[in-house]
Design a protein around this motif. Structure first.
Motif, PDB file in Angstrom:
ATOM      1  N   ASP A 182       0.839  -1.196   0.000  1.00 38.07           N
ATOM      2  CA  ASP A 182       0.000   0.000   0.000  1.00 38.07           C
ATOM      3  C   ASP A 182       0.876   1.249   0.000  1.00 38.07           C
ATOM      4  N   PHE A 183       0.350   2.317  -0.571  1.00 37.10           N
ATOM      5  CA  PHE A 183       1.032   3.603  -0.546  1.00 37.10           C
ATOM      6  C   PHE A 183      -0.006   4.698  -0.702  1.00 37.10           C
ATOM      7  N   VAL A 184       0.357   5.911  -0.331  1.00 31.00           N
ATOM      8  CA  VAL A 184      -0.571   7.038  -0.379  1.00 31.00           C
ATOM      9  C   VAL A 184      -0.539   7.723  -1.741  1.00 31.00           C
ATOM     10  N   PHE A 185       0.635   7.898  -2.300  1.00 23.78           N
ATOM     11  CA  PHE A 185       0.765   8.608  -3.564  1.00 23.78           C
ATOM     12  C   PHE A 185       0.709   7.640  -4.725  1.00 23.78           C
ATOM     13  N   GLY A 186      -0.231   7.864  -5.624  1.00 28.80           N
ATOM     14  CA  GLY A 186      -0.291   7.080  -6.843  1.00 28.80           C
ATOM     15  C   GLY A 186       0.547   7.744  -7.922  1.00 28.80           C
ATOM     16  N   ALA A 187       0.806   7.005  -8.971  1.00 29.40           N
ATOM     17  CA  ALA A 187       1.566   7.561 -10.088  1.00 29.40           C
ATOM     18  C   ALA A 187       0.607   8.359 -10.957  1.00 29.40           C
ATOM     19  N   GLY A 188       0.675   9.654 -10.827  1.00 29.68           N
ATOM     20  CA  GLY A 188      -0.193  10.522 -11.609  1.00 29.68           C
ATOM     21  C   GLY A 188       0.308  11.946 -11.576  1.00 29.68           C
ATOM     22  N   LEU A 189      -0.253  12.753 -12.427  1.00 31.27           N
ATOM     23  CA  LEU A 189       0.174  14.141 -12.538  1.00 31.27           C
ATOM     24  C   LEU A 189      -0.030  14.903 -11.235  1.00 31.27           C
ATOM     25  N   GLY A 190      -1.171  14.689 -10.565  1.00 35.12           N
ATOM     26  CA  GLY A 190      -1.467  15.403  -9.322  1.00 35.12           C
ATOM     27  C   GLY A 190      -0.451  15.129  -8.231  1.00 35.12           C
ATOM     28  N   SER A 191      -0.046  13.884  -8.087  1.00 36.44           N
ATOM     29  CA  SER A 191       0.930  13.528  -7.055  1.00 36.44           C
ATOM     30  C   SER A 191       2.269  14.195  -7.304  1.00 36.44           C
ATOM     31  N   TYR A 192       2.698  14.179  -8.569  1.00 39.21           N
ATOM     32  CA  TYR A 192       3.984  14.784  -8.883  1.00 39.21           C
ATOM     33  C   TYR A 192       3.950  16.307  -8.734  1.00 39.21           C
ATOM     34  N   VAL A 193       2.851  16.914  -9.107  1.00 45.19           N
ATOM     35  CA  VAL A 193       2.725  18.368  -8.944  1.00 45.19           C
ATOM     36  C   VAL A 193       2.724  18.729  -7.466  1.00 45.19           C
ATOM     37  N   PHE A 194       2.042  17.938  -6.644  1.00 44.04           N
ATOM     38  CA  PHE A 194       2.030  18.204  -5.203  1.00 44.04           C
ATOM     39  C   PHE A 194       3.432  18.062  -4.621  1.00 44.04           C
ATOM     40  N   LEU A 195       4.125  16.996  -4.956  1.00 42.98           N
ATOM     41  CA  LEU A 195       5.475  16.789  -4.418  1.00 42.98           C
ATOM     42  C   LEU A 195       6.440  17.870  -4.887  1.00 42.98           C
ATOM     43  N   LEU A 196       6.475  18.113  -6.191  1.00 43.68           N
ATOM     44  CA  LEU A 196       7.417  19.100  -6.715  1.00 43.68           C
ATOM     45  C   LEU A 196       6.990  20.532  -6.392  1.00 43.68           C
ATOM     46  N   GLY A 197       5.685  20.779  -6.391  1.00 52.01           N
ATOM     47  CA  GLY A 197       5.204  22.106  -6.040  1.00 52.01           C
ATOM     48  C   GLY A 197       5.475  22.447  -4.593  1.00 52.01           C
ATOM     49  N   GLY A 198       5.253  21.488  -3.704  1.00 45.14           N
ATOM     50  CA  GLY A 198       5.548  21.716  -2.294  1.00 45.14           C
ATOM     51  C   GLY A 198       7.034  21.911  -2.044  1.00 45.14           C
ATOM     52  N   MET A 199       7.842  21.146  -2.748  1.00 45.61           N
ATOM     53  CA  MET A 199       9.286  21.314  -2.595  1.00 45.61           C
ATOM     54  C   MET A 199       9.757  22.615  -3.235  1.00 45.61           C
ATOM     55  N   GLY A 200       9.025  23.085  -4.230  1.00 46.02           N
ATOM     56  CA  GLY A 200       9.360  24.355  -4.851  1.00 46.02           C
ATOM     57  C   GLY A 200       9.169  25.532  -3.899  1.00 46.02           C
ATOM     58  N   TRP A 201       8.198  25.402  -2.987  1.00 46.33           N
ATOM     59  CA  TRP A 201       7.990  26.457  -1.988  1.00 46.33           C
ATOM     60  C   TRP A 201       9.146  26.492  -1.003  1.00 46.33           C
ATOM     61  N   LEU A 202       9.811  25.329  -0.833  1.00 40.94           N
ATOM     62  CA  LEU A 202      10.905  25.291   0.134  1.00 40.94           C
ATOM     63  C   LEU A 202      12.014  26.195  -0.342  1.00 40.94           C
TER      64      LEU A 202
END
Length: 98
Positions: A78-98
């Motif tokens: 099991d995992f929380v993040f699926g392979a999809g555009l939304g997951s990658y945008v959330f991960l990279l977008g959140g890290m972009g704020w850092l």
């Protein structure tokens, strides 16, 4: 007193990361925008509340720890993040704020 504020902001960042991870797939694309806005708000709000960069780094570190723990697969597969555009945008977008 400032260390207590940083610890609270770290926990806030972790909560925002977990909530964003769950919301971004549940209500796509509105959930994704809400999750990214929550992350940015926590980082900016922490900076404004303490008046230092550490106030932005503390919730960002909490967010990063929570999100990285959620990206790991469990022994059951099991995992929380699926392979999809939304997951990658959330991960990279959140890290972009850092």
């Amino acid at each position: 007193m400032r260390l207590v504020a940083y610890a609270g902001l770290f926990l806030l960042g972790a909560v925002v990361g977990v909530a964003g991870a769950l919301a971004q797939q549940g209500w796509f694309p509105g959930g994704l925008l809400l999750a990214l806005a929550g992350s940015a708000g926590a980082f900016y709000g922490g900076s404004r509340a303490t008046g230092t960069r550490g106030g932005a780094i503390a919730p960002a570190a909490g967010w990063l720890v929570a999100v990285m723990l959620l990206t790991a697969t469990r022994p059951e597969g099991d995992f929380v993040f699926g392979a999809g555009l939304g997951s990658y945008v959330f991960l990279l977008g959140g890290m972009g704020w850092l």
